[in-house]
Design a protein around this motif. Structure first.
Motif, mmCIF file in Angstrom:
data_model
loop_
_atom_site.group_PDB
_atom_site.id
_atom_site.type_symbol
_atom_site.label_atom_id
_atom_site.label_comp_id
_atom_site.label_asym_id
_atom_site.label_seq_id
_atom_site.Cartn_x
_atom_site.Cartn_y
_atom_site.Cartn_z
ATOM 1 N N PHE A 25 26.997 45.167 39.400
ATOM 2 C CA PHE A 25 28.303 45.055 40.047
ATOM 3 C C PHE A 25 28.979 43.813 39.668
ATOM 4 O O PHE A 25 30.350 43.750 39.646
ATOM 5 C CB PHE A 25 27.977 44.650 41.681
ATOM 6 C CG PHE A 25 27.623 46.080 42.268
ATOM 7 C CD1 PHE A 25 28.442 47.087 42.450
ATOM 8 C CD2 PHE A 25 26.123 46.358 42.889
ATOM 9 C CE1 PHE A 25 28.023 48.196 43.286
ATOM 10 C CE2 PHE A 25 25.701 47.319 43.375
ATOM 11 C CZ PHE A 25 26.831 48.380 43.659
ATOM 12 N N ASN A 26 28.287 42.845 39.056
ATOM 13 C CA ASN A 26 28.812 41.819 38.343
ATOM 14 C C ASN A 26 29.693 42.005 37.267
ATOM 15 O O ASN A 26 30.845 41.582 37.145
ATOM 16 C CB ASN A 26 27.863 40.585 38.374
ATOM 17 C CG ASN A 26 27.458 39.760 39.362
ATOM 18 O OD1 ASN A 26 27.953 39.854 40.411
ATOM 19 N ND2 ASN A 26 26.052 39.251 39.057
ATOM 20 N N ALA A 27 28.972 43.097 36.451
ATOM 21 C CA ALA A 27 29.440 43.498 35.180
ATOM 22 C C ALA A 27 31.076 44.064 35.908
ATOM 23 O O ALA A 27 32.068 44.026 34.903
ATOM 24 C CB ALA A 27 28.818 44.431 34.607
ATOM 25 N N LEU A 28 30.856 45.036 36.794
ATOM 26 C CA LEU A 28 32.277 45.547 37.195
ATOM 27 C C LEU A 28 33.177 44.558 37.798
ATOM 28 O O LEU A 28 34.395 44.786 37.646
ATOM 29 C CB LEU A 28 31.954 46.780 38.522
ATOM 30 C CG LEU A 28 31.004 47.832 37.857
ATOM 31 C CD1 LEU A 28 30.673 48.590 39.107
ATOM 32 C CD2 LEU A 28 31.853 48.873 36.930
ATOM 33 N N ASP A 29 33.032 43.608 38.293
ATOM 34 C CA ASP A 29 33.769 42.620 38.632
ATOM 35 C C ASP A 29 34.408 41.827 37.359
ATOM 36 O O ASP A 29 35.483 41.649 37.398
ATOM 37 C CB ASP A 29 32.962 41.413 39.695
ATOM 38 C CG ASP A 29 32.770 42.023 41.145
ATOM 39 O OD1 ASP A 29 33.553 42.867 41.419
ATOM 40 O OD2 ASP A 29 32.082 41.583 41.604
ATOM 41 N N SER A 30 33.614 41.599 36.481
ATOM 42 C CA SER A 30 34.012 40.893 35.328
ATOM 43 C C SER A 30 35.101 41.880 34.679
ATOM 44 O O SER A 30 35.915 41.443 34.343
ATOM 45 C CB SER A 30 32.757 40.681 34.444
ATOM 46 O OG SER A 30 32.076 39.946 34.968
ATOM 47 N N ALA A 31 34.835 43.034 34.633
ATOM 48 C CA ALA A 31 35.733 43.870 33.944
ATOM 49 C C ALA A 31 37.084 44.060 34.703
ATOM 50 O O ALA A 31 38.030 44.108 34.178
ATOM 51 C CB ALA A 31 35.350 45.535 34.027
ATOM 52 N N LEU A 32 37.069 44.010 36.052
ATOM 53 C CA LEU A 32 38.188 43.948 36.887
ATOM 54 C C LEU A 32 38.997 42.616 36.662
ATOM 55 O O LEU A 32 40.233 42.713 36.452
ATOM 56 C CB LEU A 32 37.913 43.897 38.460
ATOM 57 C CG LEU A 32 38.967 43.739 39.384
ATOM 58 C CD1 LEU A 32 40.081 44.832 39.182
ATOM 59 C CD2 LEU A 32 38.297 43.708 40.782
ATOM 60 N N HIS A 33 38.260 41.506 36.411
ATOM 61 C CA HIS A 33 38.952 40.107 36.314
ATOM 62 C C HIS A 33 39.542 40.124 34.693
ATOM 63 O O HIS A 33 40.690 39.649 34.575
ATOM 64 C CB HIS A 33 37.825 39.129 36.369
ATOM 65 C CG HIS A 33 37.368 38.941 37.688
ATOM 66 N ND1 HIS A 33 36.399 38.280 37.861
ATOM 67 C CD2 HIS A 33 37.785 39.263 39.016
ATOM 68 C CE1 HIS A 33 35.833 38.161 39.399
ATOM 69 N NE2 HIS A 33 36.951 38.866 39.805
ATOM 70 N N ALA A 34 39.028 40.869 33.778
ATOM 71 C CA ALA A 34 39.511 40.903 32.390
ATOM 72 C C ALA A 34 40.887 41.607 32.632
ATOM 73 O O ALA A 34 41.779 41.309 31.978
ATOM 74 C CB ALA A 34 38.404 41.715 31.543
ATOM 75 N N PHE A 367 36.785 32.646 35.769
ATOM 76 C CA PHE A 367 37.694 33.905 35.685
ATOM 77 C C PHE A 367 38.089 34.116 34.103
ATOM 78 O O PHE A 367 37.851 35.314 33.586
ATOM 79 C CB PHE A 367 39.006 33.377 36.314
ATOM 80 C CG PHE A 367 40.196 34.769 36.345
ATOM 81 C CD1 PHE A 367 39.948 35.996 36.995
ATOM 82 C CD2 PHE A 367 41.031 34.591 35.387
ATOM 83 C CE1 PHE A 367 40.929 36.684 36.943
ATOM 84 C CE2 PHE A 367 42.112 35.580 35.095
ATOM 85 C CZ PHE A 367 41.977 36.854 35.895
ATOM 86 N N LEU A 368 38.133 32.787 33.609
ATOM 87 C CA LEU A 368 38.473 32.962 32.040
ATOM 88 C C LEU A 368 37.187 33.512 31.320
ATOM 89 O O LEU A 368 37.360 34.202 30.391
ATOM 90 C CB LEU A 368 38.607 31.588 31.455
ATOM 91 C CG LEU A 368 39.222 31.420 30.135
ATOM 92 C CD1 LEU A 368 40.526 32.196 29.781
ATOM 93 C CD2 LEU A 368 39.510 30.155 29.649
ATOM 94 N N ASP A 369 35.954 33.220 31.605
ATOM 95 C CA ASP A 369 34.669 33.649 31.070
ATOM 96 C C ASP A 369 34.552 35.212 31.261
ATOM 97 O O ASP A 369 34.115 35.937 30.444
ATOM 98 C CB ASP A 369 33.646 33.323 31.963
ATOM 99 C CG ASP A 369 33.255 31.582 31.387
ATOM 100 O OD1 ASP A 369 33.510 31.180 30.493
ATOM 101 O OD2 ASP A 369 32.519 31.011 32.325
ATOM 102 N N GLN A 375 36.424 40.824 25.748
ATOM 103 C CA GLN A 375 36.806 40.926 24.420
ATOM 104 C C GLN A 375 36.057 40.015 23.392
ATOM 105 O O GLN A 375 36.392 40.218 22.216
ATOM 106 C CB GLN A 375 38.304 40.546 24.348
ATOM 107 C CG GLN A 375 38.697 39.123 24.868
ATOM 108 C CD GLN A 375 40.111 39.039 25.201
ATOM 109 O OE1 GLN A 375 40.928 40.125 25.137
ATOM 110 N NE2 GLN A 375 40.629 37.907 25.144
ATOM 111 N N GLY A 376 35.412 39.382 23.635
ATOM 112 C CA GLY A 376 34.438 38.381 22.764
ATOM 113 C C GLY A 376 35.196 37.198 22.286
ATOM 114 O O GLY A 376 34.656 36.246 21.622
ATOM 115 N N TYR A 377 36.433 36.961 22.814
ATOM 116 C CA TYR A 377 37.253 35.659 22.352
ATOM 117 C C TYR A 377 38.226 35.483 23.256
ATOM 118 O O TYR A 377 38.636 36.334 23.963
ATOM 119 C CB TYR A 377 37.618 35.919 20.944
ATOM 120 C CG TYR A 377 38.627 37.076 20.789
ATOM 121 C CD1 TYR A 377 39.903 37.227 20.813
ATOM 122 C CD2 TYR A 377 37.844 38.418 20.245
ATOM 123 C CE1 TYR A 377 40.644 38.151 20.935
ATOM 124 C CE2 TYR A 377 38.739 39.439 20.047
ATOM 125 C CZ TYR A 377 40.153 39.624 20.396
ATOM 126 O OH TYR A 377 40.780 40.693 20.214
#
Length: 583
Positions: A25-34, A367-369, A375-377
């Motif tokens: 779920f954290n990965a999904l949230d990270s994708a949403l934030h990206a 959020f920036l993380d 994207q890795g950068y």
């Protein structure tokens, strides 16, 4: 009891702990934030909402503060009435050139511009000084409101801008045609990420054209050696560590304003690190990788090529910060290869890092993380957007007005070409840099670890030459000056006119340049920045000759010209190399 209806368990029940799916779920949230970051320019929407909630809640619970603001609004209204009648009750802040044209003094434009400035002044009062509001949140609210008001400046609208109306009447509307062409060109460039139009300045031909050789290359840097153009050379070479948020040739622009060309003409062998432009494969590079594979690897090569000579190390911006870390670790470990350390617009204490800290809160970094993890950068356009917001009047709205309403276009020059040649930042390195230096201030407070042990700036005993610029919005000069609190070695401090880039690219003969300079000897008492400025020697012209004289005073007698490269570090290509050409 019917056992078929109520079957008995055959073994102990396995209950999955609730945190077992947390990573998914954290990965999904990270994708949403990206995805959100693509629309917000990498800025955290939550951070801004929470800031306004904090400010609004405290304002709602402060009735007498609201009464004060109401009285201030009434005063502003009376001043506006004076503006309508021809008075000029308020002048734009220093550096605000939107209403400089005399046409803004004529009715009805005088009332329009004065009303806007009075509204800006009131909102500045309303968003500052609220008791109980978190300091970071208050800065965010004040900054955000200023950005919002800038959007609605009358200078941005054709029918409210007397300069645009006058240009249209004079040209018969040709300015609007050119403005539409400029808008289309900018749109194409934003989509493709590449400049449209003519050949312009080319790296290796017009800029970054000082002759030199690549004498070392690893996965992170190319090291360029430049030979002196004199009959003999100082034994101590100069090694330049630029920031990896910029291409190195900010210090090797056109021949007439190249600092590298200036140094070789004074008899110095110069080495410059050319950082690689990282892609997704560099996502796990650390801040220490930039020290080890960048600064220290380059030092090893320079030491091998130049023999026993000590090295004048010079760092620009973030390159100066990593050089300071490396120099402190070298001093701790007894490595005495440095003859001196020069820092250009480089911070070592980040407690007063200016408005850039608006983008560096725990919420924003989390959020920036997420944005960088996807994207890795960090993309150069995302970073450039944050820098432009710090000076939105000059870097966004005024340029858009000149380009789209007036139909004018900035003449291409070497500095603009360099500025458009952006670089990326590896995700892990950038996160470590922002957290350990900006957010936690580990370097200044003795918590920054190198090889598992802390380093201290106070350990650096080599002479220091520190340059700051008067209008730097990235490394404010009072923040740069804090190194005088952290180190008591022989230190020369220079404050020069200009900003973060133009103040450093300040060649002899450049018009309207000046600088202040002062030396603090070993063990002298600390002097605060404002007292230092009052006591410093004021000089006209470029600061480059003052640095050259300082280098000479810390260098030995001239010797024969050194070879290009060495047995272990042979010349492998011509400057400017290949890394600087990577998109």
């Amino acid at each position: 009891m019917n056992k078929q209806l109520f079957p008995q368990p055959v073994g102990p029940a396995v209950v999955k702990p609730p945190e077992a799916d947390g990573a998914q779920f954290n990965a999904l949230d990270s994708a949403l934030h990206a995805a959100e970051g693509n629309f917000s320019g990498g800025l955290s929407v939550c951070a801004h909402w929470l800031a306004f909630l904090d400010w609004g809640a405290h304002l709602a619970n402060a009735p007498f503060r609201r009464l004060e603001l109401a009285q201030a609004a009434a005063r502003q209204w009376r001043r506006f009435e004076g503006a309508v009648s021809g008075e000029r009750p308020i002048e734009p802040p220093a550096g605000d050139h939107r209403f400089n044209d005399p046409a803004w003094r004529d009715p009805p434009f005088n009332a329009i511009s004065q009303g806007f400035l009075l509204a800006e002044e009131w909102w500045a009062l309303a968003t500052k000084g609220a008791r109980g509001v978190n300091a970071d949140n208050q800065r965010i609210v004040s900054f955000a409101m200023r950005q919002l008001l800038d959007v609605w400046s009358p200078s941005n609208f054709f029918w409210l801008n007397p300069e645009a109306l006058r240009a249209t009447m004079k040209s018969g509307g040709v300015n609007l045609v050119h403005g539409a062409e400029n808008l289309l060109t900018d749109f194409q460039e934003s989509v493709t990420g590449r400049p449209c139009g003519g050949d312009g300045f080319r790296v290796g031909r017009d800029i970054a054209a000082t002759p030199g050789k690549i004498v070392f290359r690893n996965e992170l840097i190319e090291l360029i050696q430049y030979a002196p153009t004199t009959a003999s050379a100082h034994p101590e070479p100069v090694m330049i560590v630029p920031a990896w948020i910029m291409k190195y040739y900010i210090l090797d622009l056109s021949p007439e304003n190249s600092l590298i060309r200036f140094l070789v003409a004074q008899g110095y062998t110069v080495f410059a690190l050319s950082w690689r432009n990282p892609g997704p494969a560099f996502r796990d590079f650390t801040l220490d990788d930039y020290r080890v594979k960048g600064v220290m690897s380059a030092l090893d090569a320079v030491s091998d090529i130049c023999g026993e000579a000590k090295i004048h190390a010079c760092g620009y911006c973030l390159g100066g910060t990593i050089l300071t870390i490396a120099a402190a670790a070298m001093a701790r470990d007894g490595d005495e290869r440095l003859a001196s350390v020069t820092l250009f617009c480089a911070q070592t204490d980040f407690t007063e890092a200016g408005e850039l800290k608006l983008f560096i809160t725990e919420d924003q970094l989390a959020f920036l993380d997420d944005v960088m993890r996807a994207q890795g950068y960090l993309d150069s356009r995302q970073m450039a957007g944050a820098f432009r917001l710090l000076r939105s009047n000059d870097l966004i709205w005024s340029r858009m007005t000149r380009s789209y309403l007036m139909g004018e276009r900035e003449h291409p020059n070497d500095l603009l070409t360099w500025n458009a040649d952006g670089t990326r930042l590896p995700a892990r390195m950038h996160s470590e840099y922002l957290r350990r230096l900006f957010l936690d201030n580990d370097l200044a407070e003795g918590r920054f670890l190198v090889a598992g042990r802390p380093v201290a700036i106070s350990d650096i005993r080599a002479p220091l030459f520190v340059v700051a610029t008067e209008t730097d919005h990235i490394a404010p000069w009072r923040s740069v000056h804090k190194i005088e609190l952290l180190n008591d070695a022989d230190l020369t401090f220079v404050l020069t006119s200009g900003g973060h880039n133009a103040g450093v690219v300040s060649e002899p003969g450049h018009k309207h340049r000046h600088y202040s300079i002062g030396r603090r000897k070993v063990g002298a008492l600390y002097i605060g920045p404002d007292d230092w400025l009052a006591q410093a020697e004021r000089c006209e012209g470029s600061w480059w000759p003052a640095w050259w004289e300082w280098l000479d005073a810390n260098s030995g007698p001239r010797v024969a010209l050194p070879a290009m490269g060495s047995v272990h570090y042979p010349a492998i290509a011509d400057a400017p190399g290949s890394y600087v050409l990577e998109d």
